[in-house]
Scaffold this active site. Structure first.
Site, PDB file in Angstrom:
ATOM      1  N   HIS A 134       0.843  -1.196   0.000  1.00  0.00           N
ATOM      2  CA  HIS A 134       0.000   0.000   0.000  1.00  0.00           C
ATOM      3  C   HIS A 134       0.878   1.245   0.000  1.00  0.00           C
ATOM      4  O   HIS A 134       2.061   1.187   0.324  1.00  0.00           O
ATOM      5  CB  HIS A 134      -0.927   0.023   1.225  1.00  0.00           C
ATOM      6  CG  HIS A 134      -2.139  -0.858   1.048  1.00  0.00           C
ATOM      7  ND1 HIS A 134      -2.146  -2.189   1.400  1.00  0.00           N
ATOM      8  CD2 HIS A 134      -3.372  -0.596   0.544  1.00  0.00           C
ATOM      9  CE1 HIS A 134      -3.318  -2.711   1.116  1.00  0.00           C
ATOM     10  NE2 HIS A 134      -4.084  -1.772   0.595  1.00  0.00           N
ATOM     11  N   LYS A 138      -0.910   4.885   4.376  1.00  0.00           N
ATOM     12  CA  LYS A 138      -1.904   3.982   4.984  1.00  0.00           C
ATOM     13  C   LYS A 138      -1.606   3.857   6.478  1.00  0.00           C
ATOM     14  O   LYS A 138      -0.480   3.588   6.885  1.00  0.00           O
ATOM     15  CB  LYS A 138      -1.879   2.611   4.296  1.00  0.00           C
ATOM     16  CG  LYS A 138      -2.954   1.682   4.840  1.00  0.00           C
ATOM     17  CD  LYS A 138      -3.156   0.471   3.970  1.00  0.00           C
ATOM     18  CE  LYS A 138      -4.106  -0.536   4.590  1.00  0.00           C
ATOM     19  NZ  LYS A 138      -5.464  -0.014   4.819  1.00  0.00           N
TER      20      LYS A 138
END
Ligand code: NAP
Length: 246
Positions: A134, A138
């Site tokens: 990610h 995040k």
């Protein structure tokens, strides 16, 4: 006649994408939008809504879901954070009200298919590991999708005693272990969301991989949920329940 949809949390990142997607869909009408400072019940009434899509936050999603059902509308809940007990209570209320609804932790059709395919593959392999990637902003790790995938994997039996003992030169080098599956979380710019599930067997590996490059990836699943929810009996959990893959 088109289905009348209210988007709650319409000013948010997911909410804005949902508003755009609903406005473009000829089977749906964007009947209203709602945010933190609006009274959801009043918005639903003045919009004469059939469906409310909730894309808000974990603090408000349960109360919003009660408001939607009590107003006689079909909820499509995309917000994260409902507990199992809350989902069960909403299911009871939906049954009492004879209203269909759906809670969808992941609207991405590709991600849902990946998890289901992985559950199938796991039966044939005794080794499985997950790598999720990610963007660097995040807030949590591992991702909910990775944890949920690990929970779905019931690998073929193997003699774990026979595994080579490992000296962990650096602690954590084999990843976090969830449901007996090593999960590795990569965080860096240049990626939005990607997940690989790698299975190992005798002289072969199988890798399932899913990429999403923007929030638009959630919109086809969200639109399917809006169109199906009015035909459902009770409150279902998970997009897979309406994709006919189970
Ligand atoms: N199911 C899926 O596939 C999927 C995919 C991505 C994200 N999500 C989830 O969807 C939710 C929204 O994500 P996001 O990235 O769009 O977040 P976001 O950008 O923070 O948007 C949330 C919006 O909800 C508003 N809001 C907060 N409390 C509210 C309330 N009580 N009533 C109405 N509106 C309220 C916020 O207003 P303020 O700005 O004033 O606080 C904001 O506009 C999160 O729970 C996220 O985890 C689900």
């Amino acid at each position: 006649m088109t289905l009348r949809v209210v988007v709650n949390g319409a000013a948010g990142r997911m909410g804005q994408s949902a508003v755009n997607a609903i406005e473009k869909d000829p089977e749906l009408t964007l009947a209203g939008v709602s945010g933190r400072h609006d009274n959801l019940e009043n918005v639903i009434k003045s919009a004469q809504a059939d469906i409310v899509v909730d894309l808000t936050n974990a603090h408000s999603v349960y109360q919003n879901s009660l408001t939607i059902l009590n107003a006689g509308c079909h909820p499509v809940i995309g917000t994260s954070g409902l507990t199992e007990a809350q989902v069960a209570e909403l299911q009871t209320l939906a049954k009492q009200k004879s209203l269909g609804g759906i809670v969808v932790p992941n609207f991405s059709i590709g991600a849902v298919l990946m998890m289901n395919l992985a559950a199938q593959a796991a039966k044939f392999f005794s080794y499985a590991e997950i790598i999720e990637y990610h963007h660097e902003k995040k807030a949590d790790a591992p991702s909910c999708t990775a944890l949920c995938t690990a929970e779905m994997l019931k690998t073929a039996p193997r003699d774990k005693q026979a595994d080579q003992p490992i000296k962990h030169t650096v602690p954590g080098s084999r990843g976090a272990v969830h449901n007996d599956i090593p999960v590795h979380a990569v965080r860096m710019p240049g990626v939005i969301a990607k997940q690989q599930i790698i299975f190992g067997g005798l002289d072969e590996t199988l890798t399932l991989e899913h990429h999403s490059i923007s929030r638009e990836a959630f919109m086809p699943g969200l639109l399917v949920a809006c169109k199906q929810v009015v035909h459902l009996e009770g409150l279902l959990y998970g997009l897979e329940k309406i994709l006919e893959i189970e």
